[in-house]
Design a protein around this motif. Structure first.
Motif, PDB file in Angstrom:
ATOM      1  N   ARG A 186       9.554   1.545   0.444  1.00  0.00           N
ATOM      2  CA  ARG A 186       8.467   1.771  -0.524  1.00  0.00           C
ATOM      3  C   ARG A 186       8.576   0.816  -1.705  1.00  0.00           C
ATOM      4  O   ARG A 186       7.583   0.201  -2.124  1.00  0.00           O
TER       5      ARG A 186
ATOM      6  N   ARG B 162       8.048  -3.039  -0.541  1.00  0.00           N
ATOM      7  CA  ARG B 162       6.646  -3.319  -0.166  1.00  0.00           C
ATOM      8  C   ARG B 162       5.729  -3.260  -1.383  1.00  0.00           C
ATOM      9  O   ARG B 162       4.782  -4.052  -1.494  1.00  0.00           O
ATOM     10  N   ALA B 163       6.003  -2.330  -2.297  1.00  0.00           N
ATOM     11  CA  ALA B 163       5.191  -2.247  -3.515  1.00  0.00           C
ATOM     12  C   ALA B 163       5.363  -3.502  -4.364  1.00  0.00           C
ATOM     13  O   ALA B 163       4.398  -4.028  -4.927  1.00  0.00           O
TER      14      ALA B 163
ATOM     15  N   ILE C  41       6.173  -6.502  -3.290  1.00  0.00           N
ATOM     16  CA  ILE C  41       5.523  -7.619  -2.601  1.00  0.00           C
ATOM     17  C   ILE C  41       4.011  -7.574  -2.805  1.00  0.00           C
ATOM     18  O   ILE C  41       3.353  -8.605  -2.960  1.00  0.00           O
ATOM     19  N   ALA C  42       3.462  -6.360  -2.810  1.00  0.00           N
ATOM     20  CA  ALA C  42       2.018  -6.215  -3.009  1.00  0.00           C
ATOM     21  C   ALA C  42       1.592  -6.737  -4.377  1.00  0.00           C
ATOM     22  O   ALA C  42       0.489  -7.280  -4.539  1.00  0.00           O
ATOM     23  N   VAL C  43       2.460  -6.590  -5.355  1.00  0.00           N
ATOM     24  CA  VAL C  43       2.145  -7.049  -6.716  1.00  0.00           C
ATOM     25  C   VAL C  43       2.433  -8.538  -6.875  1.00  0.00           C
ATOM     26  O   VAL C  43       1.651  -9.280  -7.471  1.00  0.00           O
ATOM     27  N   HIS C  44       3.564  -8.983  -6.333  1.00  0.00           N
ATOM     28  CA  HIS C  44       3.971 -10.387  -6.454  1.00  0.00           C
ATOM     29  C   HIS C  44       4.347 -10.903  -5.062  1.00  0.00           C
ATOM     30  O   HIS C  44       5.506 -10.817  -4.655  1.00  0.00           O
ATOM     31  N   ARG C  45       3.382 -11.449  -4.374  1.00  0.00           N
ATOM     32  CA  ARG C  45       3.593 -11.901  -2.999  1.00  0.00           C
ATOM     33  C   ARG C  45       4.700 -12.955  -2.907  1.00  0.00           C
ATOM     34  O   ARG C  45       5.379 -13.078  -1.879  1.00  0.00           O
TER      35      ARG C  45
ATOM     36  N   ALA D 297       8.311 -12.272  -1.520  1.00  0.00           N
ATOM     37  CA  ALA D 297       8.582 -12.047  -0.099  1.00  0.00           C
ATOM     38  C   ALA D 297       9.439 -13.154   0.497  1.00  0.00           C
ATOM     39  O   ALA D 297      10.383 -12.894   1.249  1.00  0.00           O
TER      40      ALA D 297
ATOM     41  N   GLY E  38       8.174  -5.772   5.308  1.00  0.00           N
ATOM     42  CA  GLY E  38       7.099  -6.720   5.021  1.00  0.00           C
ATOM     43  C   GLY E  38       7.602  -8.128   4.883  1.00  0.00           C
ATOM     44  O   GLY E  38       6.934  -8.986   4.264  1.00  0.00           O
TER      45      GLY E  38
END
Length: 216
Positions: free
Chosen positions: A139, A142-143, A145-149, A152, A213
């Protein structure tokens, strides 16, 4: 199941007892990197679970007539070297290490535990069961990464480094004790069986990276 050398059982319980003790240390340390109080509390609870696992393994070693400290000592150098060279610099690196690096080590020990009779097999599988860290790590990562790709790619490189170091650590552990090596060969049947064991562990690692992710 064929008879298992009691020395191999003591070795496996010994390395796991030290692994759980160090997991407690590092989870408690990583908790201080948490960006939130909730995250800090979550890792503290996981650390508490790890010290509980250590105590159960130490108690079983005592039941077998082994001194827990003596059983752990041969593995201190290899495990400490792994943690020193893979010390996380950030909260996210710490989570990936716990999920990917510790997950790969747990898979390795589960494979070996399958060659043991109960109650030792059941004890090892129980202490290696997820304490909630997996879902929490997924969690959080992934959270992020969603904010700052961009994170990754860096975390994917970190994950690849972890798997390489974890494999080296596993080889060092086996090299320390002939009984463990013999247990693996006996349990898998032959070198081809060892190869299939490694393939299963590698496949599980790849799946963990995907779950986070990250590209494997």
């Amino acid at each position: 199941m064929s008879s298992v050398d009691n020395r191999a059982v003591v070795d496996l319980l010994g390395v796991l007892a030290y692994a759980e003790l160090t997991a407690f240390d590092h989870l408690a340390e990583d908790a201080r990197l948490a960006p939130t109080l909730a995250g800090r509390a979550a890792l503290a609870r996981m650390a508490a679970a790890e010290i509980g696992h250590h105590e159960r393994l130490a108690a079983r070693l005592t039941e077998l007539g082994a001194d827990p400290t003596a059983a752990m000592t041969p593995f201190v150098a290899a495990l400490d070297a792994f943690h020193e060279i893979t010390r996380p610099r950030t909260w996210l690196e710490g989570l990936v290490k716990a999920y990917v690096g510790d997950g790969l080590a747990a898979d390795f020990y589960r494979e070996i535990a399958a060659f043991l009779p109960d109650p030792d097999r059941a004890l090892i599988l129980d202490v290696l069961a997820d304490t909630g860290h997996a879902d929490f790590a997924v969690r959080e990562v992934r959270a992020a990464i969603a904010v700052h790709r961009s994170v990754a790619g860096r975390l994917a490189l970190w994950g690849r480094r972890l798997v390489g170091e974890a494999i080296t650590q596993s080889q060092a552990v086996i090299a320390e004790r002939d009984q463990l090596a013999q247990l693996i060969i006996q349990g898998t049947g032959d070198l081809a069986g060892v190869g299939r064991l490694v393939e299963r562990i590698t496949a599980a690692h790849t799946e963990r990276m995907r779950t986070l992710g990250l590209n494997p």
